[in-house]
Design a protein around this motif. Structure first.
Motif, PDB file in Angstrom:
ATOM      1  N   TRP A  96       0.828  -1.205   0.000  1.00  0.00           N
ATOM      2  CA  TRP A  96       0.000   0.000   0.000  1.00  0.00           C
ATOM      3  C   TRP A  96       0.864   1.257   0.000  1.00  0.00           C
ATOM      4  O   TRP A  96       1.873   1.305   0.686  1.00  0.00           O
ATOM      5  N   VAL A  97       0.450   2.248  -0.766  1.00  0.00           N
ATOM      6  CA  VAL A  97       1.180   3.523  -0.791  1.00  0.00           C
ATOM      7  C   VAL A  97       0.181   4.669  -0.581  1.00  0.00           C
ATOM      8  O   VAL A  97      -1.031   4.481  -0.689  1.00  0.00           O
ATOM      9  N   GLU A 102      -3.699   5.914   3.509  1.00  0.00           N
ATOM     10  CA  GLU A 102      -4.308   6.816   4.504  1.00  0.00           C
ATOM     11  C   GLU A 102      -5.834   6.736   4.430  1.00  0.00           C
ATOM     12  O   GLU A 102      -6.529   6.699   5.450  1.00  0.00           O
ATOM     13  N   ARG A 103      -6.353   6.698   3.210  1.00  0.00           N
ATOM     14  CA  ARG A 103      -7.824   6.619   3.065  1.00  0.00           C
ATOM     15  C   ARG A 103      -8.345   5.303   3.627  1.00  0.00           C
ATOM     16  O   ARG A 103      -9.395   5.251   4.267  1.00  0.00           O
ATOM     17  N   ARG A 104      -7.597   4.236   3.349  1.00  0.00           N
ATOM     18  CA  ARG A 104      -8.011   2.918   3.831  1.00  0.00           C
ATOM     19  C   ARG A 104      -8.042   2.907   5.361  1.00  0.00           C
ATOM     20  O   ARG A 104      -8.986   2.421   5.980  1.00  0.00           O
ATOM     21  N   TRP A 109     -10.626   2.779  10.633  1.00  0.00           N
ATOM     22  CA  TRP A 109     -10.712   3.277  12.002  1.00  0.00           C
ATOM     23  C   TRP A 109     -11.974   4.085  12.232  1.00  0.00           C
ATOM     24  O   TRP A 109     -12.501   4.125  13.345  1.00  0.00           O
ATOM     25  N   GLY A 110     -12.473   4.721  11.175  1.00  0.00           N
ATOM     26  CA  GLY A 110     -13.744   5.445  11.296  1.00  0.00           C
ATOM     27  C   GLY A 110     -14.866   4.492  11.658  1.00  0.00           C
ATOM     28  O   GLY A 110     -15.672   4.747  12.565  1.00  0.00           O
ATOM     29  N   THR A 221     -18.890   8.094   4.561  1.00  0.00           N
ATOM     30  CA  THR A 221     -17.486   8.221   4.151  1.00  0.00           C
ATOM     31  C   THR A 221     -17.256   9.509   3.352  1.00  0.00           C
ATOM     32  O   THR A 221     -18.140   9.962   2.631  1.00  0.00           O
ATOM     33  N   PRO A 222     -16.053  10.075   3.479  1.00  0.00           N
ATOM     34  CA  PRO A 222     -15.768  11.326   2.745  1.00  0.00           C
ATOM     35  C   PRO A 222     -15.379  11.054   1.294  1.00  0.00           C
ATOM     36  O   PRO A 222     -15.088   9.916   0.923  1.00  0.00           O
TER      37      PRO A 222
END
Ligand SMILES: Cc1cc2nc3c(=O)[nH]c(=O)nc-3n(C[C@H](O)[C@H](O)[C@H](O)COP(=O)(O)O)c2cc1C
Length: 234
Positions: A96-97, A102-104, A109-110, A221-222
């Motif tokens: 992952w990059v 970060e989105r994942r 966590w959200g 989700t954003p």
């Protein structure tokens, strides 16, 4: 098209969200057929319409849930067993990059945060993961397969078909959750569905009436605005 129609379509698209808690209320077969008929207007390369859908309810649904939950529970106890349950096609990257990682993480966590699941609470995480294989209690599971003879492009066709299903469902007061989680257990799923050896499981969709009281369904989700991903060239 009138302004009302535009607003209506936008509203359906924008209000669709992945729903992870359902009421047990059954869905009329006619409604499911209507959704599938309208969804089949999806475009597909040279109009191949490569989708096949198993509409799973009742005893079949219970059998599927029992078998896969039992297997997933064994994997929780013995993680090395997971190797035996690989997807047929790779969905996510091996490494992952940024910005995807970060989105994942934000997504994971959200969701866990809303459910009060803290970092390291493996039992609660496992229980939430298992909810996938209970279809989040949705009364209907749609399992979509493709003929193995078809190329990777068919998965684009099926993605469009799936989005249509989710929007047509939303327009009828129903909700959905696309579920790639089932792909790890494609062998069990295809066996229970009595699918042929020529079929590959592409994805599942949980379909049902959302539980309005379930906190998990408050998870919205954003999205990045178009200015961050669109490049207008002249
Ligand atoms: C092809 C596909 C497979 C997915 N698989 C799962 C899954 O197995 N379990 C799950 O809880 N959510 C799954 N999702 C839902 C995504 O997490 C969700 O679409 C994303 O976080 C954006 O949220 P939204 O759908 O509420 O807009 C999947 C989504 C897609 C498009």
């Amino acid at each position: 098209m009138s302004l009302d129609q535009v607003q209506c379509i936008d509203q359906i698209i924008q209000s669709r969200q992945s729903i992870r808690a359902y009421l047990k209320t059954p869905i009329d077969r006619q409604i499911i057929e209507d959704i599938l008929n309208v969804a089949a207007r999806a475009p597909s390369g040279t109009n191949t319409q490569p989708w096949k859908v198993y509409v799973v309810t009742g005893c079949k649904r219970s059998e599927l849930i029992d078998r896969v939950c039992q297997t997933q529970t064994e994997i929780f106890k013995k993680p090395e067993l997971a190797q035996q349950y690989q997807e047929t096609f790779v969905y996510y990257p091996e490494k992952w990059v940024s910005p995807f990682i970060e989105r994942r993480r934000e997504n994971g966590w959200g969701l866990y945060g809303l459910l009060g699941i803290e970092k390291g609470d493996k039992d609660k995480m496992a229980a939430q993961h298992l909810r996938n294989y209970q279809l989040f209690d949705a009364p209907v599971g749609l399992f979509i397969t493709v003929d193995k003879v078809m190329g990777i492009g068919s998965k684009m066709d099926i993605s469009m078909f799936m989005q249509n299903i989710m929007l047509a469902a939303k327009a009828r007061g129903l909700d959905t959750c696309p579920q790639a989680a089932w792909n790890h257990f494609h062998r069990i799923v295809l066996e229970v569905l009595d699918a042929s050896d020529q079929e590959e499981l592409v994805c599942a969709i949980a379909l049902g009436y959302a539980d309005p009281d379930a906190i998990v369904n408050q998870f919205v989700t954003p999205r990045e605005p178009a200015e961050n991903f669109a490049f207008f060239l002249d």
